[in-house]
Scaffold this motif. Structure first.
Motif, PDB file in Angstrom:
ATOM      1  N   PHE A 146       0.852  -1.195   0.000  1.00  0.00           N
ATOM      2  CA  PHE A 146       0.000   0.000   0.000  1.00  0.00           C
ATOM      3  C   PHE A 146       0.882   1.238   0.000  1.00  0.00           C
ATOM      4  N   THR A 147       0.381   2.305  -0.630  1.00  0.00           N
ATOM      5  CA  THR A 147       1.089   3.581  -0.578  1.00  0.00           C
ATOM      6  C   THR A 147       0.494   4.418   0.554  1.00  0.00           C
ATOM      7  N   VAL A 148       1.365   4.931   1.411  1.00  0.00           N
ATOM      8  CA  VAL A 148       0.868   5.797   2.491  1.00  0.00           C
ATOM      9  C   VAL A 148       0.530   7.148   1.875  1.00  0.00           C
ATOM     10  N   SER A 149      -0.765   7.384   1.664  1.00  0.00           N
ATOM     11  CA  SER A 149      -1.136   8.630   0.981  1.00  0.00           C
ATOM     12  C   SER A 149      -1.266   9.782   1.976  1.00  0.00           C
ATOM     13  N   GLY A 150      -1.302   9.467   3.278  1.00  0.00           N
ATOM     14  CA  GLY A 150      -1.378  10.558   4.253  1.00  0.00           C
ATOM     15  C   GLY A 150      -1.594  10.045   5.659  1.00  0.00           C
ATOM     16  N   PHE A 151      -1.795  10.994   6.574  1.00  0.00           N
ATOM     17  CA  PHE A 151      -2.079  10.652   7.967  1.00  0.00           C
ATOM     18  C   PHE A 151      -3.494  11.101   8.296  1.00  0.00           C
ATOM     19  N   MET A 152      -4.154  10.354   9.176  1.00  0.00           N
ATOM     20  CA  MET A 152      -5.543  10.672   9.475  1.00  0.00           C
ATOM     21  C   MET A 152      -5.858  10.429  10.935  1.00  0.00           C
ATOM     22  N   SER A 153      -7.060  10.814  11.286  1.00  0.00           N
ATOM     23  CA  SER A 153      -7.553  10.538  12.622  1.00  0.00           C
ATOM     24  C   SER A 153      -9.001  10.113  12.493  1.00  0.00           C
ATOM     25  N   LEU A 154      -9.440   9.179  13.353  1.00  0.00           N
ATOM     26  CA  LEU A 154     -10.830   8.734  13.326  1.00  0.00           C
ATOM     27  C   LEU A 154     -11.550   9.284  14.551  1.00  0.00           C
ATOM     28  N   PRO A 155     -12.791   9.781  14.354  1.00  0.00           N
ATOM     29  CA  PRO A 155     -13.526  10.398  15.473  1.00  0.00           C
ATOM     30  C   PRO A 155     -13.815   9.431  16.611  1.00  0.00           C
ATOM     31  N   ASN A 156     -13.822   8.124  16.363  1.00  0.00           N
ATOM     32  CA  ASN A 156     -14.071   7.170  17.443  1.00  0.00           C
ATOM     33  C   ASN A 156     -12.760   6.585  17.971  1.00  0.00           C
ATOM     34  N   TYR A 157     -11.619   7.076  17.454  1.00  0.00           N
ATOM     35  CA  TYR A 157     -10.306   6.594  17.887  1.00  0.00           C
ATOM     36  C   TYR A 157      -9.376   7.780  18.103  1.00  0.00           C
ATOM     37  N   ILE A 158      -9.926   8.871  18.654  1.00  0.00           N
ATOM     38  CA  ILE A 158      -9.117  10.078  18.802  1.00  0.00           C
ATOM     39  C   ILE A 158      -7.830   9.743  19.538  1.00  0.00           C
ATOM     40  N   TYR A 159      -7.988   8.965  20.598  1.00  0.00           N
ATOM     41  CA  TYR A 159      -6.837   8.514  21.374  1.00  0.00           C
ATOM     42  C   TYR A 159      -6.703   7.026  21.076  1.00  0.00           C
ATOM     43  N   PRO A 160      -5.780   6.636  20.226  1.00  0.00           N
ATOM     44  CA  PRO A 160      -5.778   5.256  19.723  1.00  0.00           C
ATOM     45  C   PRO A 160      -5.300   4.235  20.759  1.00  0.00           C
ATOM     46  N   LEU A 161      -6.218   3.839  21.620  1.00  0.00           N
ATOM     47  CA  LEU A 161      -5.918   2.786  22.584  1.00  0.00           C
ATOM     48  C   LEU A 161      -6.123   1.450  21.901  1.00  0.00           C
ATOM     49  N   LYS A 162      -5.267   0.508  22.224  1.00  0.00           N
ATOM     50  CA  LYS A 162      -5.445  -0.800  21.625  1.00  0.00           C
ATOM     51  C   LYS A 162      -6.690  -1.458  22.224  1.00  0.00           C
ATOM     52  N   LYS A 163      -6.736  -1.465  23.549  1.00  0.00           N
ATOM     53  CA  LYS A 163      -7.860  -2.088  24.250  1.00  0.00           C
ATOM     54  C   LYS A 163      -8.611  -1.010  24.987  1.00  0.00           C
ATOM     55  N   GLU A 164      -9.918  -1.178  25.130  1.00  0.00           N
ATOM     56  CA  GLU A 164     -10.661  -0.163  25.875  1.00  0.00           C
ATOM     57  C   GLU A 164     -10.203  -0.063  27.317  1.00  0.00           C
ATOM     58  N   SER A 165      -9.697  -1.152  27.853  1.00  0.00           N
ATOM     59  CA  SER A 165      -9.274  -1.111  29.249  1.00  0.00           C
ATOM     60  C   SER A 165      -7.855  -0.547  29.403  1.00  0.00           C
ATOM     61  N   ASP A 166      -7.188  -0.246  28.287  1.00  0.00           N
ATOM     62  CA  ASP A 166      -5.857   0.362  28.381  1.00  0.00           C
ATOM     63  C   ASP A 166      -5.950   1.767  28.944  1.00  0.00           C
ATOM     64  N   LEU A 167      -4.886   2.159  29.577  1.00  0.00           N
ATOM     65  CA  LEU A 167      -4.852   3.514  30.117  1.00  0.00           C
ATOM     66  C   LEU A 167      -4.205   4.456  29.131  1.00  0.00           C
ATOM     67  N   LEU A 168      -3.229   3.937  28.438  1.00  0.00           N
ATOM     68  CA  LEU A 168      -2.359   4.805  27.655  1.00  0.00           C
ATOM     69  C   LEU A 168      -2.111   4.170  26.301  1.00  0.00           C
ATOM     70  N   ASN A 169      -1.957   5.014  25.322  1.00  0.00           N
ATOM     71  CA  ASN A 169      -1.677   4.438  24.003  1.00  0.00           C
ATOM     72  C   ASN A 169      -0.179   4.293  23.827  1.00  0.00           C
ATOM     73  N   ASP A 170       0.189   3.525  22.838  1.00  0.00           N
ATOM     74  CA  ASP A 170       1.593   3.192  22.682  1.00  0.00           C
ATOM     75  C   ASP A 170       1.917   3.061  21.204  1.00  0.00           C
ATOM     76  N   PRO A 171       2.243   4.172  20.552  1.00  0.00           N
ATOM     77  CA  PRO A 171       2.446   4.157  19.099  1.00  0.00           C
ATOM     78  C   PRO A 171       3.599   3.249  18.663  1.00  0.00           C
ATOM     79  N   ASP A 172       4.516   2.922  19.573  1.00  0.00           N
ATOM     80  CA  ASP A 172       5.591   2.013  19.194  1.00  0.00           C
ATOM     81  C   ASP A 172       5.060   0.631  18.848  1.00  0.00           C
ATOM     82  N   HIS A 173       3.989   0.237  19.537  1.00  0.00           N
ATOM     83  CA  HIS A 173       3.517  -1.130  19.356  1.00  0.00           C
ATOM     84  C   HIS A 173       2.128  -1.227  18.750  1.00  0.00           C
ATOM     85  N   PHE A 174       1.442  -0.089  18.619  1.00  0.00           N
ATOM     86  CA  PHE A 174       0.087  -0.168  18.099  1.00  0.00           C
ATOM     87  C   PHE A 174      -0.272   1.097  17.331  1.00  0.00           C
TER      88      PHE A 174
END
Ligand SMILES: Nc1ncnc2c1ncn2[C@@H]1O[C@H](COP(=O)(O)OP(=O)(O)OP(=O)(O)O)[C@@H](O)[C@H]1O
Ligand SMILES: [Mg+2]
Lengths: 747, 232
Positions: A146-174
């Motif tokens: 795939f070609t990365v055509s850009g960066f985006m954000s989703l209104p239901n994933y503003i803070y991209p937590l992997k699991k709902e029970s997570d406290l903090l997001n972790d862009p290194d792994h997810f």
């Protein structure tokens, strides 16, 4: 008027005092502007994001596909979009959650680059940054490029937590990504979920959604998962954090400003006392009260205006980088940076208002004397205070007596020092306490309480016994009395090895009974042996359960009950379960799973996110260092100023330098130590209050812990600041000449 | 009479005890005259001068200066009275330390309706060359000259001096007295001066002796002596 020429000269003669006030104002305006302008922008960014990109009101997962979406939409006045998602494992500890592009609800917001077309992928910017992916790069998903055509954000994933029970997001792994519908379909994998947006009046959203649930139930559709937007941590994390930021933004600068007012007030009060003769002379020459007032109010005016302007300007300059930092953290598009004129005005005018009011108060009190009294030295006559007279100091050593008298004679100065040291202690220990608390939380939660390494949740009920691992079940509920916010009820094996909870006394709890975690018990106000009514979030069924024990844990609003009782209560088959906990990694077909997560993920997330927090705590500590230094230095220079004649006289009488330093400079040691002692419980209490308010909006209780090593370190730092300001002051004492004593008597 | 006092009384309250300080003082001074008040320490001289200058209030009696009845006006009016009519010279100069000589004089010229030129006044007191010095760079006599310039610059109707030479040596004192006499001549300023020094009364038109809050002797001096000839 020529008399105003004195202002610059007086300020230059007493640099320490005026500069100290100025820097304190500067810091408070900087903080005020930074926090408040940031929160205005964040509010604006979130609200425009929500409306522009059609944020869902709820999302749900069903056991079978909905076939009658158009009918449901028109019947309930809602928009329903079917979304597709799967987690692509980029490597063993890194996964990318791939969404199919939606066209009605939860539209992606382009942050950078261009919109999707075939063969394109959009990534969340934090993930891209963590993995050095740029727009135009190519990435491989499931063997397809795939070609990365850009960066985006989703209104239901503003803070991209992997699991709902997570406290903090972790862009290194997810991370999350969006691809076109056709590209998604070509993978032939993933699970579906539905996103609903209620049209029209947002107040009726809850009841409409409840009706929708009932309708689905009546059509024999089982809702496996249902989550309202206001309890979606991927969205509420942003609102909760912003609310906390607003609290800090309001409280901290105002506290510092208050300190500044006291400081400037004391400086002006000292000046008026010293200049009583001059004021009396002006008065005698026919100067009006108003003109004298006008002159003396210029000092706080100058400080407030200069400090306010520089501080506000610096605060404004930090806005853009801070906004960039926040947006990267919360993943939202910035359409424009705004400046709230109201906050700008407050930042410029509030210090002015505070200082002018306190200045007026002090000048008025000083000018209450008649010109003759003022010319005789006015309030300068050293009155012996009530306290000093009452205390019997005769038995003490001369040096101790001198120090105590010095403090008692200038109560406002001593109180200011006490307050300033307490505040500096609080700011300093804030960072340390936060770190101790987080360390404790991490250990208590991930090492002691939740012992499993992996959690797998299926997208449908499983039967029998899992091949390996330990079966459990879970379902979201709300309480009948306390409505709204949901919690999770777990069904666990009575002999579970995956979880270990203890009661308040520390003795471990058995899982053959109903256990409620402390955060939930606190929120619902549940005591042991209470019976509570609960409502299923999935099918609105009502149940009642008796609470046997309360577990003393910090994270998660959970109820644990035996798995058999859980199945019985919900009417599920006897040996059914919804998930598996395991110590080892297990392999399930992707389309069977709703989610999978590992404890090391969670820990890594925690570790990576504490980094910016630590940086912030570093800034706060540095600031507290500066504030402490200013306060102690200003007070020391006031003490020297007031004791000029004494110092001079001591020198004349043959006191050694060391003896003079000790008498004059060490007189505040008790106050500094007392300030530290007061600061500690004050901090712990305010942290408790702050954490409590955080607990109301998130589902964890942060324990307030401070470790003795940090406490000792804090004390050492405060004493260091004290010693440093004493060292600065020695030069000042050396400069006082012996002639001073003789000269000032003449006036 | 330009200045007229009728049975002025004043007592100070210390705790429950009321000490009478002025017990019905009556005195007068014509426009353009120099008056001298003599008396032992604690006899009430400063209290009297402060009441005349509008710094303090009498308990009873009447004080009229240039047609204004000072005893009957409000605090705000009293400030205006001091501002427009009265110049003060104090024993301890009371200059503003971080303003220069010129600026110290300007402090008063700033608030008066028709001030004299600062340089003219400084020249008259002989301080023009030291205009940009700060008070601490001056001797006591020089500081007193500046303080006189400051009192005179507003061209007051009445110049009140409370022991203007009290802290100065003989020669400097005589210079200051000369200066006051010169100002009295040049600007027609009425001057009332307190002193401990009987010799100084030779330069006055009227001499008032105060003892225990009463004027015990009030004389008119027909042969006013120039200050430079006064010896003590
Ligand atoms: N504010 C006050 N409260 C009480 N008593 C006062 C006050 N001011 C002055 N007195 C008393 O009034 C008396 C007269 O004081 P005043 O200052 O007029 O004396 P003086 O003649 O100017 O003396 P000196 O030559 O020493 O200056 C003194 O006994 C003094 O103690
Ligand atoms: Mg006197």
């Amino acid at each position: 008027m020529v008399i105003h020429k004195r202002i610059t000269r007086t300020m230059l003669d007493n640099k320490a005092q005026y500069l100290g006030s100025l820097v304190l104002i500067l810091i408070s305006c900087l903080l005020y502007t930074m926090f408040n302008q940031l929160s205005v922008n964040m509010d604006h960014i979130t609200s425009s994001f929500e409306t522009q990109y059609v944020q869902e009101d709820a999302s749900f997962v069903t056991d079978k596909a909905l076939t009658n979406i158009p009918e449901l939409e028109s019947k309930f006045g809602v928009v329903i979009d079917k979304g597709g998602v799967f987690d692509y494992a980029v490597s063993t500890d890194q996964s990318l959650r791939i969404f199919a592009e939606n066209d009605k609800v939860n539209l992606y917001a382009l942050i950078e680059g261009r919109a999707l077309s075939g063969g394109d992928i959009l990534l969340d910017p934090a993930y891209a940054k963590a993995h050095h992916i740029k727009v135009g790069d190519s990435i491989r998903v499931e063997g397809k490029d795939f070609t990365v055509s850009g960066f985006m954000s989703l209104p239901n994933y503003i803070y991209p937590l992997k699991k709902e029970s997570d406290l903090l997001n972790d862009p290194d792994h997810f991370g999350i990504a969006v691809i076109g519908k056709d590209d998604f379909a070509a993978f032939h994998r993933g699970s579906s979920f539905y996103s609903v947006k209620v049209q029209g009046d947002p107040d009726s959203a809850d009841s409409i959604l409840a009706e929708l649930k009932n309708e689905l139930k009546s059509q024999n559709t089982v809702i496996l998962k249902w989550i309202n937007i206001d309890e979606n941590p991927r969205v509420t994390a942003v609102t909760a954090k912003m609310a906390n930021m607003n609290k800090v933004g309001a409280a901290l600068p105002v506290t510092i400003l208050l300190l500044t007012c006291i400081l400037t007030g004391i400086v002006i009060w000292r000046m008026l006392k010293k200049e009583a003769v001059m004021i009396g002379t002006l008065y005698a020459q026919g100067y009006r009260m108003r003109e004298i007032m006008n002159h003396y109010l210029r000092y706080p005016f100058v400080i407030a205006v200069i400090g306010g302007m520089i501080g506000t300007l610096l605060g404004a300059l930090t806005l853009k980088p801070m906004l960039g930092f926040m947006v990267a953290y919360f993943n939202m598009p910035i359409d424009s940076v705004r400046f709230s004129i109201a906050h700008l005005a407050v930042s410029l005018l509030l210090p002015l208002l505070f200082l002018l009011i306190s200045g007026t108060f002090i000048v008025r009190r000083a000018l209450g004397h008649s010109p003759i009294e003022l010319m005789r030295g006015g309030g300068q006559s050293r009155k012996i205070g009530f306290l000093e007279r009452r205390l019997s100091l005769n038995k003490l050593k001369f040096s101790t007596k001198f120090k105590i008298r010095e403090q008692l004679r200038s109560m406002p100065r001593s109180l200011f020092l006490l307050f300033g040291v307490a505040l500096a202690t609080m700011l300093l220990l804030l960072g340390f306490t936060m770190k101790s608390s987080m360390d404790f939380l991490l250990k208590d939660t991930y090492e002691d309480a939740y012992k499993y390494q992996y959690e797998y949740v299926f997208n449908s009920l499983q039967q029998g016994h899992p091949a390996s691992g330990e079966p459990f079940s879970m379902s979201p509920f709300t309480e009948t009395a306390n409505g709204q916010k949901s919690f999770i009820v777990y069904g666990v094996r009575p002999d579970t090895k995956s979880i270990s909870l203890a009661d308040k006394a520390g003795s471990p709890l058995r899982f053959d009974q109903v256990i409620v975690t402390k955060p939930l018990a606190d929120r619902l106000n549940i005591k042991q042996n209470d019976t509570i009514g609960i409502i299923s979030k999935l099918d609105s069924g009502r149940y009642s359960i008796k609470v046997d024990r309360i577990a003393d844990s910090y994270i998660g609003e959970y109820i644990f009950m035996p798995l058999t009782a859980f199945n019985e209560m919900l009417g599920y088959p006897q040996n059914s379960y919804l998930g598996v906990w395991s110590m080892d990694k297990l392999h399930f077909a992707e389309d069977q799973l709703l989610s999978s997560s590992s404890a090391s993920d969670a820990k890594a997330a925690f570790a990576s996110v504490t980094q910016p927090i630590q940086a912030m705590l570093g800034i706060i500590s540095l600031m507290s260092f500066v504030i402490g230094l200013i306060v102690i230095y200003v007070v020391t220079s006031l003490i020297i100023e007031e004791n000029k004649e004494n110092i001079s006289l001591m020198k004349v009488l043959g006191y050694k330098k060391k003896e003079v330093f000790s008498l004059i400079l060490n007189s505040s040691t008790y106050i500094v130590i007392l300030g530290f002692i007061i600061g500690v419980p004050l901090l712990l209490a305010s942290m408790q209050a702050m954490f409590q308010s955080v607990a109301d909006s998130t589902s964890f209780v942060l324990p307030v812990k401070i470790n003795y090593a940090y406490l000792g370190l804090g004390f050492v730092i405060i004493i260091l600041i004290y010693e440093l300001s004493k060292a600065f002051s020695k030069k000042k004492i050396n400069r006082i000449s012996m002639i001073e004593a003789l000269k000032s008597r003449a006036e | 009479m330009f200045m007229n006092l009728e049975s002025v009384q004043k007592s100070y309250q210390t705790g429950d005890v009321s000490t009478p300080v002025l017990k019905g003082v009556a005195m007068g001074l014509e426009q353009g005259e120099i008056g001298v008040i003599l008396g032992p320490s604690g006899s009430g001289k400063s209290t009297l001068l402060n009441i005349i200058g509008g710094l303090d209030r009498a308990d009873a009696g009447k004080v009229t200066i240039g047609g204004i009845e000072v005893t009957g006006i409000s605090d705000a009016q009293l400030t205006e009275y001091r501002r427009d009519c009265i110049g003060f010279v104090f024993q301890f100069y009371n200059l503003i330390p971080n303003l220069t000589v010129g600026e110290n004089v300007e402090v008063v010229s700033n608030i008066s309706k028709s001030p004299l030129k600062i340089d003219e006044v400084l020249k008259a007191v002989g301080m023009l060359e030291k205009k940009s010095r700060f008070p601490k760079e001056l001797s006591g006599g020089e500081q007193q000259r500046v303080s006189i310039a400051r009192a005179v610059v507003k061209n007051p109707q009445l110049l009140l001096c409370d022991e203007p030479t009290g802290a100065l040596d003989f020669n400097t004192s005589r210079d200051i007295l000369k200066l006051l006499q010169q100002i009295n001549k040049e600007y027609g300023t009425t001057i009332l001066m307190i002193t401990h020094n009987t010799a100084i009364s030779a330069m006055a038109n009227r001499i008032f002796k105060v003892r225990d809050g009463e004027i015990v002797e009030s004389t008119v001096n027909e042969s006013v002596m120039p200050a430079e000839r006064i010896e003590w």
